[in-house]
Design an enzyme around this catalytic site. Structure first.
Site, PDB file in Angstrom:
ATOM      1  N   GLU A  77      -3.166 -11.739  -4.361  1.00 37.93           N
ATOM      2  CA  GLU A  77      -4.601 -11.653  -4.624  1.00 37.93           C
ATOM      3  C   GLU A  77      -4.976 -10.186  -4.795  1.00 37.93           C
ATOM      4  O   GLU A  77      -4.371  -9.312  -4.160  1.00 37.93           O
ATOM      5  CB  GLU A  77      -5.434 -12.223  -3.462  1.00 37.93           C
ATOM      6  CG  GLU A  77      -5.475 -13.722  -3.390  1.00 37.93           C
ATOM      7  CD  GLU A  77      -4.315 -14.306  -2.627  1.00 37.93           C
ATOM      8  OE1 GLU A  77      -3.616 -13.523  -1.936  1.00 37.93           O
ATOM      9  OE2 GLU A  77      -4.077 -15.534  -2.709  1.00 37.93           O
TER      10      GLU A  77
ATOM     11  N   ASN B 212     -10.600  -3.526  -7.739  1.00 41.65           N
ATOM     12  CA  ASN B 212      -9.410  -2.677  -7.578  1.00 41.65           C
ATOM     13  C   ASN B 212      -8.774  -2.430  -8.948  1.00 41.65           C
ATOM     14  O   ASN B 212      -7.809  -3.073  -9.347  1.00 41.65           O
ATOM     15  CB  ASN B 212      -8.423  -3.354  -6.623  1.00 41.65           C
ATOM     16  CG  ASN B 212      -7.246  -2.466  -6.261  1.00 41.65           C
ATOM     17  OD1 ASN B 212      -7.002  -1.442  -6.913  1.00 41.65           O
ATOM     18  ND2 ASN B 212      -6.523  -2.833  -5.216  1.00 41.65           N
TER      19      ASN B 212
ATOM     20  N   TYR C 240      -0.666  -4.580 -11.852  1.00 40.15           N
ATOM     21  CA  TYR C 240      -0.130  -5.941 -11.902  1.00 40.15           C
ATOM     22  C   TYR C 240      -0.105  -6.480 -13.344  1.00 40.15           C
ATOM     23  O   TYR C 240       0.855  -7.136 -13.739  1.00 40.15           O
ATOM     24  CB  TYR C 240      -0.944  -6.866 -10.992  1.00 40.15           C
ATOM     25  CG  TYR C 240      -1.011  -6.395  -9.555  1.00 40.15           C
ATOM     26  CD1 TYR C 240       0.123  -5.907  -8.909  1.00 40.15           C
ATOM     27  CD2 TYR C 240      -2.205  -6.405  -8.847  1.00 40.15           C
ATOM     28  CE1 TYR C 240       0.066  -5.451  -7.601  1.00 40.15           C
ATOM     29  CE2 TYR C 240      -2.269  -5.953  -7.529  1.00 40.15           C
ATOM     30  CZ  TYR C 240      -1.131  -5.472  -6.921  1.00 40.15           C
ATOM     31  OH  TYR C 240      -1.184  -5.018  -5.630  1.00 40.15           O
TER      32      TYR C 240
ATOM     33  N   ALA D 140       0.840  -1.199   0.000  1.00 38.47           N
ATOM     34  CA  ALA D 140       0.000   0.000   0.000  1.00 38.47           C
ATOM     35  C   ALA D 140       0.874   1.247   0.000  1.00 38.47           C
ATOM     36  O   ALA D 140       1.993   1.259   0.535  1.00 38.47           O
ATOM     37  CB  ALA D 140      -0.930   0.015   1.215  1.00 38.47           C
ATOM     38  N   VAL D 141       0.322   2.273  -0.614  1.00 38.44           N
ATOM     39  CA  VAL D 141       0.952   3.596  -0.674  1.00 38.44           C
ATOM     40  C   VAL D 141       0.041   4.556   0.083  1.00 38.44           C
ATOM     41  O   VAL D 141      -1.193   4.516  -0.086  1.00 38.44           O
ATOM     42  CB  VAL D 141       1.109   4.043  -2.145  1.00 38.44           C
ATOM     43  CG1 VAL D 141       1.669   5.462  -2.228  1.00 38.44           C
ATOM     44  CG2 VAL D 141       1.996   3.066  -2.915  1.00 38.44           C
TER      45      VAL D 141
HETATM   46  C1  COA Z   1      -2.551   0.004  -5.658  1.00 37.69           C
HETATM   47  C2  COA Z   1      -1.466   0.972  -5.177  1.00 37.69           C
HETATM   48  C3  COA Z   1      -0.409   0.219  -4.360  1.00 37.69           C
HETATM   49  C4  COA Z   1      -0.789   1.596  -6.400  1.00 37.69           C
HETATM   50  O1  COA Z   1       0.186   2.528  -5.975  1.00 37.69           O
HETATM   51  P1  COA Z   1       0.279   4.006  -6.625  1.00 37.69           P
HETATM   52  O2  COA Z   1       1.541   4.616  -6.145  1.00 37.69           O
HETATM   53  O3  COA Z   1      -0.982   4.722  -6.368  1.00 37.69           O
HETATM   54  O4  COA Z   1       0.352   3.620  -8.162  1.00 37.69           O
HETATM   55  P2  COA Z   1       1.278   4.282  -9.300  1.00 37.69           P
HETATM   56  O5  COA Z   1       1.272   5.760  -9.142  1.00 37.69           O
HETATM   57  O6  COA Z   1       2.580   3.576  -9.317  1.00 37.69           O
HETATM   58  O7  COA Z   1       0.431   3.923 -10.585  1.00 37.69           O
HETATM   59  C5  COA Z   1       0.296   2.606 -11.025  1.00 37.69           C
HETATM   60  C6  COA Z   1      -0.595   2.604 -12.228  1.00 37.69           C
HETATM   61  O8  COA Z   1      -1.933   2.863 -11.797  1.00 37.69           O
HETATM   62  C7  COA Z   1      -2.434   4.029 -12.473  1.00 37.69           C
HETATM   63  N1  COA Z   1      -3.145   4.854 -11.500  1.00 37.69           N
HETATM   64  C8  COA Z   1      -2.657   5.308 -10.318  1.00 37.69           C
HETATM   65  N2  COA Z   1      -3.587   6.029  -9.689  1.00 37.69           N
HETATM   66  C9  COA Z   1      -4.668   6.034 -10.503  1.00 37.69           C
HETATM   67  C10 COA Z   1      -5.962   6.608 -10.410  1.00 37.69           C
HETATM   68  N3  COA Z   1      -6.329   7.328  -9.340  1.00 37.69           N
HETATM   69  N4  COA Z   1      -6.823   6.373 -11.413  1.00 37.69           N
HETATM   70  C11 COA Z   1      -6.464   5.641 -12.477  1.00 37.69           C
HETATM   71  N5  COA Z   1      -5.257   5.066 -12.636  1.00 37.69           N
HETATM   72  C12 COA Z   1      -4.376   5.267 -11.655  1.00 37.69           C
HETATM   73  C13 COA Z   1      -1.231   4.773 -12.964  1.00 37.69           C
HETATM   74  O9  COA Z   1      -1.553   5.512 -14.120  1.00 37.69           O
HETATM   75  C14 COA Z   1      -0.231   3.696 -13.209  1.00 37.69           C
HETATM   76  O10 COA Z   1      -0.359   3.140 -14.484  1.00 37.69           O
HETATM   77  P3  COA Z   1       0.595   3.610 -15.690  1.00 37.69           P
HETATM   78  O11 COA Z   1       2.016   3.526 -15.163  1.00 37.69           O
HETATM   79  O12 COA Z   1       0.308   2.610 -16.768  1.00 37.69           O
HETATM   80  O13 COA Z   1       0.204   5.015 -16.027  1.00 37.69           O
HETATM   81  C15 COA Z   1      -2.059   2.141  -4.338  1.00 37.69           C
HETATM   82  O14 COA Z   1      -3.009   2.823  -5.115  1.00 37.69           O
HETATM   83  C16 COA Z   1      -2.674   1.720  -3.024  1.00 37.69           C
HETATM   84  O15 COA Z   1      -1.988   1.657  -2.012  1.00 37.69           O
HETATM   85  N6  COA Z   1      -3.997   1.417  -3.043  1.00 37.69           N
HETATM   86  C17 COA Z   1      -4.692   1.024  -1.813  1.00 37.69           C
HETATM   87  C18 COA Z   1      -4.225  -0.320  -1.314  1.00 37.69           C
HETATM   88  C19 COA Z   1      -4.277  -1.377  -2.395  1.00 37.69           C
HETATM   89  O16 COA Z   1      -5.245  -1.471  -3.152  1.00 37.69           O
HETATM   90  N7  COA Z   1      -3.204  -2.197  -2.447  1.00 37.69           N
HETATM   91  C20 COA Z   1      -3.125  -3.284  -3.386  1.00 37.69           C
HETATM   92  C21 COA Z   1      -3.930  -4.457  -2.912  1.00 37.69           C
HETATM   93  S1  COA Z   1      -3.845  -5.834  -4.048  1.00 37.69           S
END
Ligand code: COA
Length: 160
Positions: free
Chosen positions: A113, A118, A125, A80-81
């Site tokens: 998973e 999401n 992924y 998570a971020v």
């Molecule tokens: C899923 C998660 C880890 C991704 O981390 P992040 O730092 O936000 O993602 P990134 O900035 O590296 O972006 C990853 C991709 O998602 C896309 N993305 C990021 N935020 C987005 C948004 N709000 N809407 C649409 N696309 C989005 C980006 O465009 C990128 O794709 P690209 O490189 O092809 O353009 C983060 O959003 C998070 O912590 N989510 C909540 C917890 C979670 O769901 N964890 C994963 C459980 S399986």
């Protein structure tokens, strides 16, 4: 928050998760998931010897991950971020870090998973080369009962 670096993902510094990080980790967790792990879940992960890591920008904890190893396989249990750092490439950079770490350890597969709902996680992924291996029925709690999990795997011998 301090001034945003030009590229947050390239400013990340990695550190093993420590007991003193758990309050901040659990605070992030509670804001980014509808059904978060508890602080105790993270403490148990540390005690179990899972690979628990954190990512920092300066003195701010911005992301974390928990990976369980079993034989030649790694299972990503949590990544998570922090909400206000999402969408800056940190999640992608963290996944590359975890994949490279798994390859250095000569592991064969990285599993995880993800909820079908999401979209960001699934996109991330898929673009890293993960393939869907199955569906785990009613795996997650959800507002309306239960939600399936998509079971994904990355063959670490193949370059995405
Ligand atoms: C899923 C998660 C880890 C991704 O981390 P992040 O730092 O936000 O993602 P990134 O900035 O590296 O972006 C990853 C991709 O998602 C896309 N993305 C990021 N935020 C987005 C948004 N709000 N809407 C649409 N696309 C989005 C980006 O465009 C990128 O794709 P690209 O490189 O092809 O353009 C983060 O959003 C998070 O912590 N989510 C909540 C917890 C979670 O769901 N964890 C994963 C459980 S399986």
């Amino acid at each position: 928050m301090s001034a945003l670096p030009i590229d947050p993902a390239s400013a990340l510094q990695w550190q093993a998760m420590r007991e003193e990080d758990l309050a901040d980790v659990a605070a992030i967790e509670a804001t980014v998931y509808a059904f978060p792990w508890t602080l105790g879940n993270f403490r148990d992960s540390l005690a179990a010897g899972y690979q628990c890591s954190t990512a920092w920008i300066g003195r701010e904890l911005v992301a974390y991950a928990v990976v369980m190893l079993a034989l030649d396989e790694a299972h990503l249990l949590n990544v998570a971020v922090a909400a206000h750092w999402q969408g800056h490439g940190i999640g992608r950079r963290y996944m590359h870090h975890l994949i490279e770490s798994a390859r250095r350890q000569k592991l064969d597969m990285l599993f995880l998973e993800v909820r079908p709902s999401n979209a960001i996680g699934r996109h991330l992924y898929a673009t890293l080369g993960f393939k869907q291996l199955g569906v785990r029925r009613d795996y997650y709690p959800a507002v309306t009962g239960r939600e399936d999990a998509l079971f994904l795997g990355l063959n670490l011998d193949e370059r995405a």
